[in-house]
Structures are given as structure tokens and as C-alpha cells.
Write an enzyme that holds these catalytic residues in place. Structure first.
Site, PDB file in Angstrom:
ATOM      1  N   THR A   1       0.815  -1.246   0.103  1.00 25.81           N
ATOM      2  CA  THR A   1       0.165  -0.139  -0.039  1.00 25.81           C
ATOM      3  C   THR A   1       0.843   1.168  -0.139  1.00 25.81           C
ATOM      4  OG1 THR A   1      -1.430   1.377   1.326  1.00 25.81           O
ATOM      5  CG2 THR A   1      -0.236  -0.351   2.508  1.00 25.81           C
ATOM      6  N   ARG A   2       0.613   2.072  -1.015  1.00 25.91           N
ATOM      7  CA  ARG A   2       1.685   3.360  -1.243  1.00 25.91           C
ATOM      8  C   ARG A   2       1.125   4.271  -0.102  1.00 25.91           C
ATOM      9  NH1 ARG A   2       2.962   0.653  -5.843  1.00 25.91           N
ATOM     10  NH2 ARG A   2       1.106   1.167  -6.857  1.00 25.91           N
TER      11      ARG A   2
END
Ligand code: ATP
Ligand code: MG
Length: 482
Positions: A352-353
Site C-alpha cells: 500500500t503506497r
């Protein structure tokens, strides 16, 4: 503007593409109606050209290509872009991509006309993603948290549990005051009905909208359905100031539908025969997810697009496009799925950025290191396959990794509340798993969820004690009474 500007006639027909002449005015994205004997057929304008005499020729796609249209038929253009009527009455209902209600479960109180395609929210009106959107799946909430307003891709081969993950997300929104839109694109009608019925059976009727563009409808309907889903989410985000979740199942079929449109219009194909602008098609769709600023009510629109891979190949054209547009991905591995590890999330390839900004502080405290531990376990496991004689330390690490894998197994359709997850992880962080055999861990985790979760939150010690007694534990020799 005079309506006579919007009259024309069908000049040619073929494969669902209809050319219209005689219109003085036309624009891409406009819907028009063709009069039939007893009804009307409609279509979407996708191309505008001028013929040799300078007259406007409009190329358009029919929503229902099987309609009996003939050359010379009268065409009336609607004087607006494709739009639909939205309102709270949609909740618990089923729609087609043009907003026609197929199934309605509540009465109409108020109605809003809404454009299917509209620009996304500007930068100033957004805020950074910071609030978690709980999935109810321990492996996602602890290791790959998703935030409100985020776009998280669900990626995997056929039959690896992609839809189940989205459904679990939807089920868990029951307590979060979020509206969920399940946009089924290019799926079998029977599968859509199955998902709808399973959602209803689990009490999701009050907050879901199901958008049906099954594989049997035209490619233009499938293409539009993604944008219709965004329009519904925009409505609940902007007007009702609620959180909304758009589950796009799946975008690979959406890309195929757009490719079909492109080829029917005889435009030159690009890589893998997809049109060059397919990136723009998907980015335009996914950039509509946002977390609104507090001054606009703080509503959100979270997107969970699905992409189906072939043989686990994440370097295919559409896959890489959507990976680069989204803020992270959950990669589902077919090997894990077949070996019984479900949900089959490959933590090494899932990211997940937004990072832990979208994770609740309490969860950060107890769930911080599991991703690393599992990645190390996977590496150690692959190395240990080649070595027959393993040291005791390696064996202990392999065992604790295997226990973690067991811990994160979770049957679909049984989301866990945040407090339950927290109490479970905090109990596990006390090295409890060492005392449980692998086959007992699943039973330990699935301890009756019908008991209110606050019981576990307040009384983790009691819970642990009960579990130990119930499992008839053999305590380690060091702690056993002499
Ligand atoms: P498709 O490619 O056909 O769309 P999919 O990737 O969406 O498939 P699902 O339909 O979600 O996969 O799931 C496939 C099967 O796996 C279903 O029978 C489902 O019940 C089962 N399944 C999915 N997740 C789990 C889970 N966590 N535990 C047990 N069974 C699961
Ligand atoms: Mg599916």
C-alpha cells in the site's frame, strides 16, 4: 437551443455501430434515441467526423445491438451528456449502466440528475488519506491497510478469491456508515446474482447498490458501467457526505470492452491490440476516488478495482497500467490458494503506497512486524527446501512462520471486528502461538465471533485462559509443573 438541431437519420449500420447523418450538432458522450416501431433504441456518441461535403457524421454505439433498427430510422439526440437519476432509493437496488432500475427496495424520496462522466475532485478539495477502511480480514488490516479514499487494486489469477475479498470489504462496511457499490463488469449474470444474494443474506441490503453489466450486455454498456459506479459514489460522497466504496469487478473485462469498441470503430490498435488511450480510460475512472476536505463534509470514495492476471504475470499491459494508477495492490497467489492459504494474499507482492498512515494507531502497535516476519518465512522456506539438515534455530523460525500463516487464514464471509483483531494480535504477540499446534490455531482464531467483541477487548486474559482450557493444551516442559 432548438431541439431540431438534434434530429438526424441512420445512414449505415453494422456490428452495433450506427452512423448518423443530418445532425447539426452532436458531441461525444451524448445519448440519442432511434425510433422503432413500438419502442426506442438508444446509443452513445463516440466519434464525430465530417464527410467530403462537410456534413457532420456521428458514429455511435448501440446499447442493445440486437434491436431491429433499419437505415433511414429517425434519430433524436438528447440535449445533454449521458446522465442518470440518483437518490437514496438506489440503496438495496440493482441498476443497469444507464441508471435504469432493475430492482428497487425503497421508495423514491428525492432525485438528483447526475452526469455519468464528470471531472474528478480537484486537489484543493481533497485531503490526504489518513482514516482506515477496515476490511474485516486480519491479513489486510494488519499488513496491507486500506484507507478511506484510497485506490487499492486486487490482483490475481482466475479463481483465487478476488471477488470474495471485495465482498468481505463490503460486508464489513455494515458498521462504518459507508455505501458500497458493487459494479459487476463482464461477469456471468448467475455469478452476479449469487454475490447479490450472499450480500443480502448477510444483511448488506441497506447500504449496497449493485450495478449490473453482465457479459451478455453490449460492450458500450460494460464500458459505461465503471463510470456509472463512480457517479453513484460521487453522489453519496458529495451530497450525502458519506464514505463510499466502489468495488469494480473487474477492470480487465472493462478494458476488453473498450478494446471491442475501438476495433468496431476501426481505429488502429496498439499494444496487445488495446487502444493507446486505455491508460487514460482507467486513470479517468480511478482518479475520481478521493477523501474530501472537512469543509466539503469529509465524504470519501474508495475504489477497489480487480484485475485478472494470466499465470501470475504482473507485467501484462493492463495490469502494469492499473498498478501504476492505484495506490497499492493486494496480490493473490494461485499457489497459496491451492495450498489452502485463504485469503491467498502474497504479502511479498502486496503493498500500500499510503502506508501505515491509513492504519489505526492501536493496530500499528500490535500488527507492525507481521509483514516482515511472513516475508522472511517465505524466503527461509524456499531455501530450506534444498537443505536436509536444518539447525534448531531455523526449525523454530519455520515453525513460528507456519503458525503465523495459520493465524492469517480466514474463511470468506466472516469479517472480524477491529476490537477482535486487536485483541487477537495482542494475545498472539505474547508468543502464545508457540504453545499451539498448527491444526489448533485456526480453531483458536475462529473462537466464537458471536460473542460481542468488547468482551475480548476488555478481557483478553480471560479469553486466553478459556482457549487454553478448551484446547487442552500441552504446555511447554519449562512451564509445566514438576
Ligand atoms: P473468478 O476469477 O472466477 O472471478 P475469483 O478470483 O473472484 O474467481 P472467488 O469467486 O472470490 O474467486 O472465489 C473462488 C472460490 O474460492 C469460491 O468458491 C470461494 O468461496 C472460495 N474462497 C474464496 N476466498 C475464500 C476464503 N478466504 N476461504 C475459503 N474459501 C474461499
Ligand atoms: Mg470473481
Amino acid at each position: 437551443m432548438s431541439l431540431s438541431l438534434h434530429y438526424g437519420v441512420v445512414s449505415s449500420l453494422g456490428s452495433g455501430v450506427c452512423s448518423i447523418n443530418g445532425l447539426v450538432l452532436g458531441f461525444v458522450g451524448q445519448v440519442y434515441d432511434i425510433r422503432l416501431m413500438t419502442s426506442t433504441s438508444s446509443g452513445l456518441v463516440v466519434n464525430l467526423t465530417r464527410d467530403t461535403t462537410g456534413n457532420l457524421t456521428v458514429s455511435s454505439l448501440l446499447f442493445n445491438p440486437t434491436d431491429r433498427i433499419s437505415v433511414g430510422g429517425l434519430v433524436t439526440g438528447r440535449p445533454s451528456l449521458a446522465s442518470l437519476v440518483l437518490g437514496d432509493f438506489l440503496l438495496g437496488g440493482m441498476l443497469d449502466p444507464l441508471g435504469n432500475v432493475l430492482l428497487q427496495s425503497s421508495t423514491v424520496s428525492s432525485e438528483y440528475a447526475w452526469l455519468i462522466e464528470s471531472p474528478s475532485i480537484g486537489l484543493i478539495d481533497r485531503q490526504s488519506v489518513f482514516e482506515p477502511l477496515q476490511s474485516g480480514l486480519l491479513s489486510i488490516d494488519a499488513m496491507v491497510p486500506v484507507g478511506r479514499g484510497q485506490r487499492e487494486l486486487i490482483l490475481g489469477d482466475r479463481y483465487t478469491g478476488k471477488t470474495s475479498i471485495g465482498v468481505d470489504f463490503i460486508l464489513n462496511q455494515r458498521y462504518e456508515k459507508s455505501v458500497c457499490v458493487y459494479a459487476a463488469i463482464g461477469q456471468k449474470a448467475s455469478s452476479i446474482l449469487e454475490v447479490f444474494l450472499s450480500l443480502i443474506a448477510r444483511g448488506a441490503l441497506d447500504y449496497i447498490v449493485v450495478l449490473v453489466a453482465s457479459s451478455s450486455v453490449s460492450s458500450v454498456s460494460q464500458y459505461l458501467s465503471g463510470y456509472t459506479g463512480c457517479a453513484i459514489c460521487d453522489f453519496f460522497m458529495l451530497v450525502r457526505q458519506l464514505g463510499s466504496l466502489l468495488f469494480l469487478d473487474d477492470l480487465s473485462k472493462h478494458a476488453v470492452a473498450y478494446r471491442e469498441i475501438y476495433l468496431l470503430l476501426r481505429r488502429p490498435p496498439g499494444r496487445e491490440a488495446y487502444p493507446g488511450e486505455i491508460f487514460f480510460v482507467h486513470s479517468r475512472l480511478l482518479e475520481r476516488s478521493a477523501l474530501l476536505s472537512a469543509s466539503l463534509g469529509g465524504g470519501s470514495s474508495t475504489a477497489l478495482p480487480v484485475i485478472e492476471t494470466l499465470g501470475g504475470d504482473v507485467s501484462a499491459y493492463i495490469t502494469t497500467n492499473v498498478i501504476s494508477i492505484t495506490d497499492g495492490q493486494l496480490f493473490l497467489s494461485v499457489d497459496l490458494f491451492l495450498s489452502g492459504i485463504r485469503p491467498a494474499i502474497d504479502v511479498g507482492l502486496s503493498v500500500t503506497r499510503v502506508g501505515s498512515a491509513a492504519q489505526w494507531d492501536g493496530m500499528k502497535l500490535v500488527g507492525g512486524s507481521y509483514k516482515l516476519q511472513l516475508a522472511q518465512y517465505a524466503e527461509l522456506q524456499s531455501f530450506s527446501q534444498f537443505s536436509g539438515d536444518l539447525g534448531s534455530d531455523t526449525k523454530a523460525r519455520l515453525l513460528s512462520g507456519a503458525s503465523l500463516v495459520e493465524l492469517f487464514k480466514q474463511v470468506n464471509g466472516s469479517p472480524l471486528s477491529l476490537s477482535y483483531q486487536l485483541s487477537l494480535l495482542s494475545v498472539v504477540s505474547q508468543s502464545i502461538l508457540e504453545y499451539l499446534s498448527l491444526d489448533r490455531i485456526t480453531f483458536f482464531v475462529s473462537y466464537p465471533t458471536s460473542v460481542p467483541s468488547w468482551v475480548f477487548c476488555c478481557l483478553p486474559t480471560l479469553y486466553l485462559g478459556l482457549s487454553i482450557t478448551r484446547l487442552n493444551l500441552t504446555l511447554a516442559p519449562s512451564s509445566s509443573p514438576v
